[in-house]
Design a protein around this motif. Sequence first.
Motif, mmCIF file in Angstrom:
data_model
loop_
_atom_site.group_PDB
_atom_site.id
_atom_site.type_symbol
_atom_site.label_atom_id
_atom_site.label_comp_id
_atom_site.label_asym_id
_atom_site.label_seq_id
_atom_site.Cartn_x
_atom_site.Cartn_y
_atom_site.Cartn_z
ATOM 1 N N ALA A 65 44.829 -29.141 12.336
ATOM 2 C CA ALA A 65 45.178 -29.975 11.193
ATOM 3 C C ALA A 65 45.197 -31.438 11.608
ATOM 4 C CB ALA A 65 46.539 -29.562 10.633
ATOM 5 N N ALA A 66 45.273 -32.309 10.609
ATOM 6 C CA ALA A 66 45.341 -33.742 10.889
ATOM 7 C C ALA A 66 46.598 -34.039 11.698
ATOM 8 C CB ALA A 66 45.353 -34.531 9.587
ATOM 9 N N ALA A 67 46.432 -34.702 12.831
ATOM 10 C CA ALA A 67 47.542 -35.041 13.708
ATOM 11 C C ALA A 67 47.281 -36.398 14.326
ATOM 12 C CB ALA A 67 47.710 -33.969 14.797
ATOM 13 N N THR A 68 48.348 -37.014 14.808
ATOM 14 C CA THR A 68 48.201 -38.335 15.430
ATOM 15 C C THR A 68 48.454 -38.283 16.931
ATOM 16 O OG1 THR A 68 50.526 -38.864 14.955
ATOM 17 C CG2 THR A 68 48.887 -39.521 13.315
ATOM 18 N N LEU A 69 48.881 -37.133 17.449
ATOM 19 C CA LEU A 69 49.155 -36.994 18.875
ATOM 20 C C LEU A 69 47.987 -36.325 19.588
ATOM 21 C CD1 LEU A 69 52.887 -35.823 18.725
ATOM 22 C CD2 LEU A 69 52.034 -38.099 19.314
ATOM 23 N N PRO A 70 47.854 -36.538 20.905
ATOM 24 C CA PRO A 70 46.773 -35.900 21.663
ATOM 25 C C PRO A 70 46.878 -34.377 21.655
ATOM 26 C CG PRO A 70 47.772 -37.700 22.916
ATOM 27 C CD PRO A 70 48.660 -37.455 21.744
ATOM 28 N N ALA A 71 45.778 -33.709 21.929
ATOM 29 C CA ALA A 71 45.750 -32.249 21.911
ATOM 30 C C ALA A 71 46.658 -31.649 22.971
ATOM 31 C CB ALA A 71 44.322 -31.750 22.095
ATOM 32 N N CYS A 72 46.817 -32.344 24.095
ATOM 33 C CA CYS A 72 47.638 -31.803 25.178
ATOM 34 C C CYS A 72 49.110 -32.170 25.041
ATOM 35 C CB CYS A 72 47.111 -32.285 26.532
ATOM 36 S SG CYS A 72 45.540 -31.510 27.005
ATOM 37 N N HIS A 73 49.485 -32.765 23.916
ATOM 38 C CA HIS A 73 50.897 -33.057 23.662
ATOM 39 C C HIS A 73 51.533 -31.820 23.049
ATOM 40 C CE1 HIS A 73 54.545 -34.992 22.308
ATOM 41 N NE2 HIS A 73 54.168 -36.129 22.879
ATOM 42 N N SER A 74 52.652 -31.378 23.591
ATOM 43 C CA SER A 74 53.263 -30.125 23.138
ATOM 44 C C SER A 74 53.661 -30.175 21.669
ATOM 45 C CB SER A 74 54.483 -29.795 24.005
ATOM 46 O OG SER A 74 55.451 -30.832 23.924
ATOM 47 N N ALA A 75 53.968 -31.360 21.148
ATOM 48 C CA ALA A 75 54.384 -31.461 19.751
ATOM 49 C C ALA A 75 53.220 -31.252 18.791
ATOM 50 C CB ALA A 75 55.023 -32.826 19.498
ATOM 51 N N THR A 76 51.998 -31.328 19.285
ATOM 52 C CA THR A 76 50.834 -31.172 18.416
ATOM 53 C C THR A 76 50.582 -29.713 18.073
ATOM 54 O OG1 THR A 76 49.829 -33.122 19.441
ATOM 55 C CG2 THR A 76 48.383 -31.693 18.167
ATOM 56 N N THR A 77 50.618 -28.840 19.059
ATOM 57 C CA THR A 77 50.284 -27.430 18.842
ATOM 58 C C THR A 77 51.466 -26.492 19.040
ATOM 59 O OG1 THR A 77 49.643 -27.209 21.159
ATOM 60 C CG2 THR A 77 47.926 -27.841 19.606
#
Length: 261
Positions: free
Chosen positions: A200-212
Amino acid sequence: MLKRMGGKQGGVTLVELMVGSAVGLIVLAAVLASYISVARSASEVLASAKLNAELRAAMDMMVRDIRRAGSWTATALERENGGNPFTRRLDPPTDDGTIHTDITIHDGGKAVLFAYNGSFLGSTAGTVFGYRLDDKAIKTLQCNIDPAQPGQCQALNLPTTGWERLTDENTIVIEALTFSTAGSRCINLTQGGQTWEVAAAATLPACHSATTGYAATTDDRLLERRQIQVRLIGRLKARPEFRMLLEQAVLLPNDRLVTVP
């Protein structure tokens, strides 16, 4: 001897004249209608082409710059050790969370900041660039990094000054401009290549735990394949009915290697 010729002079009756005039007016009206239709179509084509050219030029400029994000000249030591010259480089080369020369998304996805070394001469200094939506226009930023005071120009914080208009709000009205990391992937090299992707649309990097929601283990080596989704909506100010949407995925050529602290 001359003789007078008898008979009536030829001509048209009033009824015939009125019928002929009516037919002529109908033909003239048809010609005018056809001309107006052609002129209107030509005007619409020109307006559409103008809007497309303005928005495409802005999109191409943003895409070209974003692709360079994090591109940094490797030092001689880094090259000797097989370092990738297209990965983020810090001066000093430590990621302490205060000096960022990579890419970050701000203002809920309405702004992006990134940095790269445009000279490619091995210099430790570089330039921070940015694009944002502000006052119905796209604005751009260029800020030269000062190695002595890197905090004054970094991709981590969104500055309030130094922005210049890229689009003319008197001609083009920008209704929306958003950036997201959707499509970026994070690969855990330590845990057998386990992979997760930003769906989904996100503003954090893929390797940031808050993203996924995935939390890697300390000292895990993560490979981040970065992608920035750019979405742009604009319209002509003089003709609001002409509205256009452009979307493009920007794949950054330089993957990032991250060690989980």
